[in-house]
Each structure stands twice: as C-alpha cells, then as structure tokens.
Design an enzyme around this catalytic site. Structure first.
Site, PDB file in Angstrom:
ATOM      1  N   LYS A 224       0.851  -1.187   0.000  1.00 51.21           N
ATOM      2  CA  LYS A 224       0.000   0.000   0.000  1.00 51.21           C
ATOM      3  C   LYS A 224       0.890   1.240   0.000  1.00 51.21           C
ATOM      4  CE  LYS A 224      -4.037  -2.134   0.560  1.00 51.21           C
ATOM      5  NZ  LYS A 224      -5.187  -2.016  -0.356  1.00 51.21           N
TER       6      LYS A 224
ATOM      7  N   ASP B  15      -0.586  -0.266  -4.386  1.00 51.63           N
ATOM      8  CA  ASP B  15      -2.013   0.070  -4.406  1.00 51.63           C
ATOM      9  C   ASP B  15      -2.195   1.331  -3.574  1.00 51.63           C
ATOM     10  OD1 ASP B  15      -4.763   0.166  -4.376  1.00 51.63           O
ATOM     11  OD2 ASP B  15      -5.052  -1.791  -3.423  1.00 51.63           O
TER      12      ASP B  15
ATOM     13  N   GLU C  84      -1.906   0.447  -8.718  1.00 50.01           N
ATOM     14  CA  GLU C  84      -3.337   0.173  -8.614  1.00 50.01           C
ATOM     15  C   GLU C  84      -4.070   1.365  -8.010  1.00 50.01           C
ATOM     16  OE1 GLU C  84      -4.046  -3.493  -6.545  1.00 50.01           O
ATOM     17  OE2 GLU C  84      -6.178  -3.088  -6.268  1.00 50.01           O
TER      18      GLU C  84
ATOM     19  N   ASP D   5      -9.300  -0.860  -9.531  1.00 48.42           N
ATOM     20  CA  ASP D   5      -9.983  -1.758  -8.597  1.00 48.42           C
ATOM     21  C   ASP D   5     -11.347  -1.136  -8.312  1.00 48.42           C
ATOM     22  OD1 ASP D   5     -10.894  -3.178  -6.397  1.00 48.42           O
ATOM     23  OD2 ASP D   5      -9.069  -3.002  -5.209  1.00 48.42           O
TER      24      ASP D   5
ATOM     25  N   LYS E 230     -13.002  -8.270  -8.888  1.00 51.63           N
ATOM     26  CA  LYS E 230     -13.580  -8.940  -7.722  1.00 51.63           C
ATOM     27  C   LYS E 230     -15.072  -9.101  -7.994  1.00 51.63           C
ATOM     28  CE  LYS E 230     -10.399  -6.434  -4.647  1.00 51.63           C
ATOM     29  NZ  LYS E 230     -10.270  -5.260  -3.759  1.00 51.63           N
TER      30      LYS E 230
HETATM   31 MG    MG Z   1      -7.053  -2.463  -4.368  1.00 55.48          MG
END
Ligand code: MG
Length: 374
Positions: free
Chosen positions: A166, A192, A217, A242, A266
């Site tokens: 992250k 991300d 991301e 995402d 997802k």
């Molecule tokens: Mg993500």
C-alpha cells in the site's frame, strides 16, 4: 431451474491471526456476512458478502448490505423461479440499484446450485481452465521501512509470486525504492494507493517509473475514470483499476477511455459472477490482463475467488492467500493451502464450491442470524 425455499443471513466474527492494518484502520476480528441458500429440492449453497465494516473502500458497508439483503434482495429472489443463474443477476440488475456487494452475496451461490445440478465444479461451470492459480500477497501497512522490507522478504520466502504494498502521498518512493533495493530487480512488485492521489499530486507517482513495478493500482478517486486515462498518459508503469470498476458499464468505459491497462476483478464488487464473467470476456477481447483481488474473505469467499481466477483471462497472480495466513481456523474444510512456489489448487473434481462449510464452527461464531422464507 432454481427455486429458493429459504435464505439464511448470518453475521460471524472470525478472529484474525494478526491485525490487518490499512489506511482505514486496524482490523482484529473480521465481521463477515454469510448467506445460505436452500432450494425447494433441499440443495444448499453458501455465499459471502465482501462488504467491510466501514465505507472506506466503497460506499456499501456490512450493515447496509445486511439491510438491503433482508429488506429487498432476499424477498425478491424467494418469490421467483429462475431457469439459470444469469436470470438472477438480470432480475437484481433491473430491480436493485447499486448495493452490488449485497447482490453478489446471493447471486454467487446460485452458480453453485447450478454447478451441483450439472454435477460439475464451479470453476468448470464458469469456464475456468486452470488446475492451479498463481498467488501473490497484499501486505498491510507496517510501522517502518525496515519492518516493511522484512515482511516483504518473509512473503517471498513463503513462495508468494507477487508482492503488493500500500502507498499514500509521503509514503511512496522512499519506501518502495528501499524494498526494491532489498529484494532485487526480479521480484514482482506492485503498489495500491486506494485512491489517495489526485492528478495534482501525481508527480510523486512518476518517480515510481524507475522502480520496475508491475502496476500502480487505483491511484486516483474511486469515482474517476477520465483522470486515470490522463494519468496513464504521463506514466510508463501500467495502471490497474480496482474500486473504480463497479459494473460492466464502468468496465466498458474504462476500456473506451484507456483508464487502465490491467484490472483487478472482484466478483463481489461488481454484483456477482455473471457481471464478473462478462467483464472478463470484455477485457480478454481488449487484451487487458486480469487478476483477482481479495477482501479479507473467509474460506467461503476464497472458494469463489479461486474458481473465478481459473478463467483464462486471469493471467496475473491474485490475492489468494491460504487460510493460515489470516485465520487461526477457517470456516471451511479442507482449509485453503498454497505450495512453496505460490500455487493454489483449483478444486475441479467435485461438484459445486469444492470445500465444505464447518457448520458447527460457523454456529459458534454467529452473532446474528435471520432466516427468510418463501
Ligand atoms: Mg485495491
């Protein structure tokens, strides 16, 4: 034909082995909403809602999903007959705006009911071709650069094929370059940002081009698609979306605008497996590689992710960590495992989900339960 007799909603509290720390805070116990669908012929299938406790990822929360399921979504399904699971998705798309995580929690188990009926695995029903899927790991925030480097090295030693970290403004280049120096050029690294940057603060991201990252991301807002396209023009590193891609429609816009060249898909975020497979086919047609991210799911949600990740468009490692990484004890048997080279087997040789739910343990963990009938 699918005709549901009951849908049971449950909330369980599943203790984590180690707290998961993100910019949204610290999670020690994962509150999960589970669904259990039973047909008029007595066939049962479990599902899991991916919503988090707070609206830090997308607006839906675990409690808003529970409310939507109880008040609108389950009553709609309990009154209807479906020839195939795709019709479940179509009805939900027509009648329920948004609330996609709640919708997915009942749409996805309908595919398991269909798979059981056809005596095939969920992976095979969806068009999955792989017998094993490549696994990477997303590491939560650590206290210091040294600690982050140590955790990355530990994850590489465990066999993970890709490491995701992250980042946030002020905690990006120095941190990631220290990791890159420590692990060498060969390790697959990604970052991300969970929407923490703006186009104005994105100069910091250009520096990351020197670090050989596989992707960046979700650098910009979850609501944006156009600025991501502009940012991609300023960066060499591929962008991956995402939380910006919440539907088939948004995926089409992403492709048209060129907002990203990789997608983290997802099923729980986009309303279930029917839209996920449609997005898969769209991305495959346009040469956009996919991977399957995680939402700190129990072994039930993990089973759906593994089945989805066996589709041919998922060419990058997913966040499909084994049960033991997160849980003292998972709610499924067998628990999910990963080999020393970062592969997770796809259960293709039994009908349905491929794991059994440990009902006694789920009962012990249950903190609220509601049975809805036709
Ligand atoms: Mg993500």
């Amino acid at each position: 034909m699918i005709r549901l007799e009951t849908i049971t909603l449950r909330e369980i509290r599943l203790p984590l082995r180690q707290p998961f720390v993100s910019s949204a805070g610290r999670v020690e116990v994962r509150r999960c909403v589970l669904t259990e669908l039973v047909t008029d012929r007595g066939v049962a299938a479990w599902g899991e809602c991916v919503a988090l406790e707070d609206p830090s990822y997308l607006p839906e929360t675990l409690d808003s999903a529970w409310h939507a399921l109880e008040r609108w979504i389950c009553p709609l399904l309990l009154g209807a007959r479906f020839q195939e699971p795709r019709e479940v998705s179509e009805l939900l798309e027509q009648k329920i705006r948004g609330n996609r995580m709640a919708r997915a929690a009942v749409e996805m188990p309908c595919w398991v009911l269909e798979a059981v009926d056809q005596e095939q695995s969920l992976a095979a029903l969806l068009g999955g071709e792989r017998s094993r899927v490549a696994t990477g790991v997303a590491l939560g925030l650590a206290g210091s650069v040294q600690e982050t480097v140590a955790r990355v090295q530990q994850a590489i030693a465990e066999g993970y094929q890709r490491i995701k970290l992250k980042i946030a403004p002020g905690m990006d280049f120095d941190l990631i370059s220290a990791v890159r120096r420590a692990v060498g050029p060969e390790v697959r690294l990604t970052v991300d940002a969970n929407g923490a940057y703006t186009l104005e603060s994105a100069a910091a991201l250009q520096r990351l081009d020197a670090l050989g990252l596989e992707m960046i991301e979700q650098p910009l807002s979850w609501e944006d698609l156009a600025c991501h396209a502009e940012l991609q023009g300023q960066l060499e590193t591929p962008l991956c979306l995402d939380e910006s891609v919440t539907s088939v429609e948004r995926a089409r816009r992403m492709v048209e605008l060129g907002s990203a060249t990789i997608l983290n898909l997802k099923a729980g975020r986009v309303g279930g497996l029917a839209p996920a497979v449609e997005i898969h086919d769209l991305c495959r047609k346009h040469g956009i590689p996919l991977w399957c991210g995680g939402m700190l799911e129990s072994g039930i949600g993990r089973a759906y992710n593994v089945a989805l990740a066996s589709l041919p468009g998922f060419t990058l490692p997913g966040d499909l960590s084994p049960s033991a990484r997160y849980w003292h004890r998972d709610v499924v048997t067998p628990p999910w495992t990963m080999d020393s080279e970062g592969w997770v087997q796809v259960p293709r040789h039994q009908p349905g989900l491929g794991v059994e739910v440990d009902r006694d343990y789920v009962e012990d963990l249950t903190t609220r339960k509601r049975v809805l009938r036709r």
